[in-house]
Design an enzyme around this catalytic site. Sequence first.
Site, PDB file in Angstrom:
ATOM      1  N   LYS A  33      31.110   0.058  -3.539  1.00 18.20           N
ATOM      2  CA  LYS A  33      29.764  -0.465  -3.811  1.00 18.20           C
ATOM      3  C   LYS A  33      29.897  -1.975  -3.914  1.00 18.20           C
ATOM      4  CE  LYS A  33      27.504  -0.199  -7.918  1.00 18.20           C
ATOM      5  NZ  LYS A  33      26.635   0.362  -8.973  1.00 18.20           N
ATOM      6  N   ARG A  92      23.355   7.513 -11.454  1.00 24.59           N
ATOM      7  CA  ARG A  92      24.754   7.910 -11.703  1.00 24.59           C
ATOM      8  C   ARG A  92      25.186   7.540 -13.117  1.00 24.59           C
ATOM      9  NH1 ARG A  92      27.563   3.161 -13.169  1.00 24.59           N
ATOM     10  NH2 ARG A  92      28.812   2.295 -11.497  1.00 24.59           N
ATOM     11  N   GLN A 126      17.725   0.761 -17.900  1.00 29.11           N
ATOM     12  CA  GLN A 126      18.545   1.984 -17.817  1.00 29.11           C
ATOM     13  C   GLN A 126      18.116   3.043 -18.827  1.00 29.11           C
ATOM     14  OE1 GLN A 126      20.871   2.266 -15.463  1.00 29.11           O
ATOM     15  NE2 GLN A 126      20.781   0.128 -14.823  1.00 29.11           N
ATOM     16  N   ASN A 166      15.495  -0.557 -31.007  1.00 25.82           N
ATOM     17  CA  ASN A 166      15.835  -1.562 -30.000  1.00 25.82           C
ATOM     18  C   ASN A 166      15.788  -2.941 -30.622  1.00 25.82           C
ATOM     19  OD1 ASN A 166      16.597  -2.171 -27.278  1.00 25.82           O
ATOM     20  ND2 ASN A 166      14.574  -3.068 -26.983  1.00 25.82           N
ATOM     21  N   SER A 214      22.649  -4.673 -23.570  1.00 26.19           N
ATOM     22  CA  SER A 214      23.530  -5.708 -23.017  1.00 26.19           C
ATOM     23  C   SER A 214      24.120  -6.558 -24.146  1.00 26.19           C
ATOM     24  CB  SER A 214      22.723  -6.567 -22.042  1.00 26.19           C
ATOM     25  OG  SER A 214      21.513  -6.978 -22.658  1.00 26.19           O
ATOM     26  N   THR A 223      28.431  -1.205 -22.539  1.00 29.89           N
ATOM     27  CA  THR A 223      29.577  -2.125 -22.497  1.00 29.89           C
ATOM     28  C   THR A 223      30.423  -1.880 -21.251  1.00 29.89           C
ATOM     29  OG1 THR A 223      29.566  -2.348 -24.885  1.00 29.89           O
ATOM     30  CG2 THR A 223      31.614  -2.896 -23.771  1.00 29.89           C
ATOM     31  N   ASP A 224      30.288  -2.812 -20.293  1.00 33.87           N
ATOM     32  CA  ASP A 224      30.995  -2.672 -19.022  1.00 33.87           C
ATOM     33  C   ASP A 224      31.663  -3.983 -18.610  1.00 33.87           C
ATOM     34  OD1 ASP A 224      28.725  -4.123 -18.535  1.00 33.87           O
ATOM     35  OD2 ASP A 224      27.947  -2.846 -16.945  1.00 33.87           O
TER      36      ASP A 224
HETATM   37  P1  NAD Z   1      18.014  -4.555 -19.457  1.00 31.70           P
HETATM   38  O1  NAD Z   1      18.149  -6.019 -19.357  1.00 31.70           O
HETATM   39  O2  NAD Z   1      16.884  -3.876 -18.775  1.00 31.70           O
HETATM   40  O3  NAD Z   1      17.940  -4.130 -21.022  1.00 31.70           O
HETATM   41  C1  NAD Z   1      18.799  -4.708 -21.966  1.00 31.70           C
HETATM   42  C2  NAD Z   1      18.707  -3.966 -23.285  1.00 31.70           C
HETATM   43  O4  NAD Z   1      19.610  -4.577 -24.220  1.00 31.70           O
HETATM   44  C3  NAD Z   1      17.312  -4.004 -23.916  1.00 31.70           C
HETATM   45  O5  NAD Z   1      17.105  -2.811 -24.632  1.00 31.70           O
HETATM   46  C4  NAD Z   1      17.452  -5.186 -24.883  1.00 31.70           C
HETATM   47  O6  NAD Z   1      16.518  -5.130 -25.956  1.00 31.70           O
HETATM   48  C5  NAD Z   1      18.867  -4.972 -25.384  1.00 31.70           C
HETATM   49  N1  NAD Z   1      19.474  -6.176 -25.956  1.00 31.70           N
HETATM   50  C6  NAD Z   1      19.454  -7.435 -25.457  1.00 31.70           C
HETATM   51  N2  NAD Z   1      20.112  -8.266 -26.279  1.00 31.70           N
HETATM   52  C7  NAD Z   1      20.567  -7.514 -27.317  1.00 31.70           C
HETATM   53  C8  NAD Z   1      21.321  -7.807 -28.483  1.00 31.70           C
HETATM   54  N3  NAD Z   1      21.753  -9.032 -28.746  1.00 31.70           N
HETATM   55  N4  NAD Z   1      21.610  -6.770 -29.327  1.00 31.70           N
HETATM   56  C9  NAD Z   1      21.189  -5.504 -29.077  1.00 31.70           C
HETATM   57  N5  NAD Z   1      20.470  -5.191 -27.976  1.00 31.70           N
HETATM   58  C10 NAD Z   1      20.164  -6.181 -27.124  1.00 31.70           C
HETATM   59  O7  NAD Z   1      19.411  -3.962 -18.994  1.00 31.70           O
HETATM   60  P2  NAD Z   1      19.744  -2.514 -18.406  1.00 31.70           P
HETATM   61  O8  NAD Z   1      19.646  -2.570 -16.921  1.00 31.70           O
HETATM   62  O9  NAD Z   1      19.012  -1.485 -19.160  1.00 31.70           O
HETATM   63  O10 NAD Z   1      21.316  -2.433 -18.744  1.00 31.70           O
HETATM   64  C11 NAD Z   1      21.763  -2.317 -20.065  1.00 31.70           C
HETATM   65  C12 NAD Z   1      23.266  -2.472 -20.112  1.00 31.70           C
HETATM   66  O11 NAD Z   1      23.885  -1.400 -19.392  1.00 31.70           O
HETATM   67  C13 NAD Z   1      23.796  -3.750 -19.470  1.00 31.70           C
HETATM   68  O12 NAD Z   1      24.793  -4.275 -20.310  1.00 31.70           O
HETATM   69  C14 NAD Z   1      24.413  -3.269 -18.158  1.00 31.70           C
HETATM   70  O13 NAD Z   1      25.445  -4.109 -17.726  1.00 31.70           O
HETATM   71  C15 NAD Z   1      24.917  -1.914 -18.581  1.00 31.70           C
HETATM   72  N6  NAD Z   1      25.141  -0.962 -17.482  1.00 31.70           N
HETATM   73  C16 NAD Z   1      26.218  -0.158 -17.602  1.00 31.70           C
HETATM   74  C17 NAD Z   1      26.475   0.780 -16.609  1.00 31.70           C
HETATM   75  C18 NAD Z   1      27.639   1.713 -16.746  1.00 31.70           C
HETATM   76  O14 NAD Z   1      27.983   2.389 -15.783  1.00 31.70           O
HETATM   77  N7  NAD Z   1      28.224   1.841 -17.905  1.00 31.70           N
HETATM   78  C19 NAD Z   1      25.636   0.872 -15.498  1.00 31.70           C
HETATM   79  C20 NAD Z   1      24.505   0.040 -15.431  1.00 31.70           C
HETATM   80  C21 NAD Z   1      24.269  -0.884 -16.443  1.00 31.70           C
END
Ligand code: NAD
Length: 321
Positions: free
Chosen positions: A67, A111, A139, A160, A199, A221-222
Site C-alpha cells: 500500500k 481493515r 475511524q 472524546n 491521534s 497508536t501507529d
Molecule cells: P481523526 O483526525 O479523524 O480523529 C482524531 C481523534 O483523536 C478525534 O477523536 C480527536 O478528538 C482525538 N484527539 C485529537 N487530539 C487528541 C488528544 N490530544 N488527546 C486525545 N484525543 C485526541 O483521525 P482518525 O482518522 O480517526 O484516526 C485516528 C488515529 O488512528 C490516528 O492516530 C491514525 O493514525 C490512527 N490509525 C491507525 C490505524 C491502525 O491500523 N492502527 C489505521 C488508521 C488510522
Amino acid sequence: MLIVPEREIADLMTREAAFEAVEKVFAAMAAGDAYNFPVVREAIGHEDALYGFKGGFDQAGLTLGLKAGGYWPHNLEKREIINHQSTVFLFDPDTGKAKAMVGGNLLTALRTAAASSVSIKHLARPDASVIGMIGAGHQAAFQLRSALEQRDFDKVIGWNFHPEMLPKIERVATEAGLPFEAVQLEGMAEADVIISITSAFSPSLMADHVSPGTHIACMGTDTKGKQEVEAALLAKAAVFTDEVAQSISIGEAQHAIAAGLIAEADVAQLGAVINGTHPGRSSHDQITLFDGTGVGLQDLAVAAAVVDLAVAKGIAMKVDF
Ligand code: NAD
C-alpha cells in the site's frame, strides 16, 4: 492488470468480507506463512506530506504487494479531498507482473475496524454488554459499527477529547438501536470492551479507569511517540498485537517496554489465539489488550478480497499493461 477505483469500493466491500480477510491473514502471520516488509515512511518536504509504503507477502493466500500513500494535511482545505490518501498495488507472486491497482482509502478504515473486531471476537468476554469508545474521529464510526456485530451489546458509552465530535458515534449507536451515554474517563469502568482510536501523544485512559475482565482495543497508536493509554495498563493486562515488532516500536507497547514495565516476550500475536496455539483470555477477570498497529498484509488481504468481488460483479477495469 485490473483496476478497482476508490469510488467502487463502498458498493463492493462488506464488513464481513473485511473481517474474514483480516482474521485469515492474522492467522497466516502467526503460523509463519505471511510476513510484513519493513515500513517506509518519509516526510517528503512538499505540502507537509508524509508518504510511505507498507507491504508484505502472504504465502498461504498468495498475495504480494504494497500500500502506497500517506497524509497530506492541506488536501481538505485546498482541494476538498481527504487528507489520508492511499492506493494498494497487488502483484502476481509467480511472475512479478502487476496484477491489480485498488483504491485504498475506504479499505484502510474497513481493515482497521476489522482488526479490532477480530480482537473482540477472540478476546472479549462472551457476556460483554457495554462498549466504550474513546475517540470520535473518522475511524471511530467504522470501529463501532463493526464492533457492535461481535457481541450482544446493549449500551454504548463514549468519551472524546473534543466532546463536540461525540454525536458522530452516538449516530452509529442510534442506528443500531442502542442507547448512548457520554461519560468522563472514570465512567469507562462500566465498559466490558473499550476501543481507543485517537491521534493522541499522551495517555487518556488510565489503568484505574478499567475494570477487571475488560477487553481494550488500542487502535490509534501507529507511530513513535503516540500514546492513548497509561503504560501501567499494559503491565496489568494480557497484551496481544497484530505484529510484535511494530507493537514494541510504534504501537502502544513502545511506552511500557521503554519504562521496563513489560518485555517483548509479554506481547503475543492475536493470530496465535486464532490458530489455537495461544489460549487467549485465561479468566473472566483478566484484562486483555489488543495493540493494533496496522500492517501492510491487512491492506493486501482486503484489496485481494475486493478485486475478487469486483471481478465477480464485472466491475473491475481491465487494462493491457
Ligand atoms: P481523526 O483526525 O479523524 O480523529 C482524531 C481523534 O483523536 C478525534 O477523536 C480527536 O478528538 C482525538 N484527539 C485529537 N487530539 C487528541 C488528544 N490530544 N488527546 C486525545 N484525543 C485526541 O483521525 P482518525 O482518522 O480517526 O484516526 C485516528 C488515529 O488512528 C490516528 O492516530 C491514525 O493514525 C490512527 N490509525 C491507525 C490505524 C491502525 O491500523 N492502527 C489505521 C488508521 C488510522
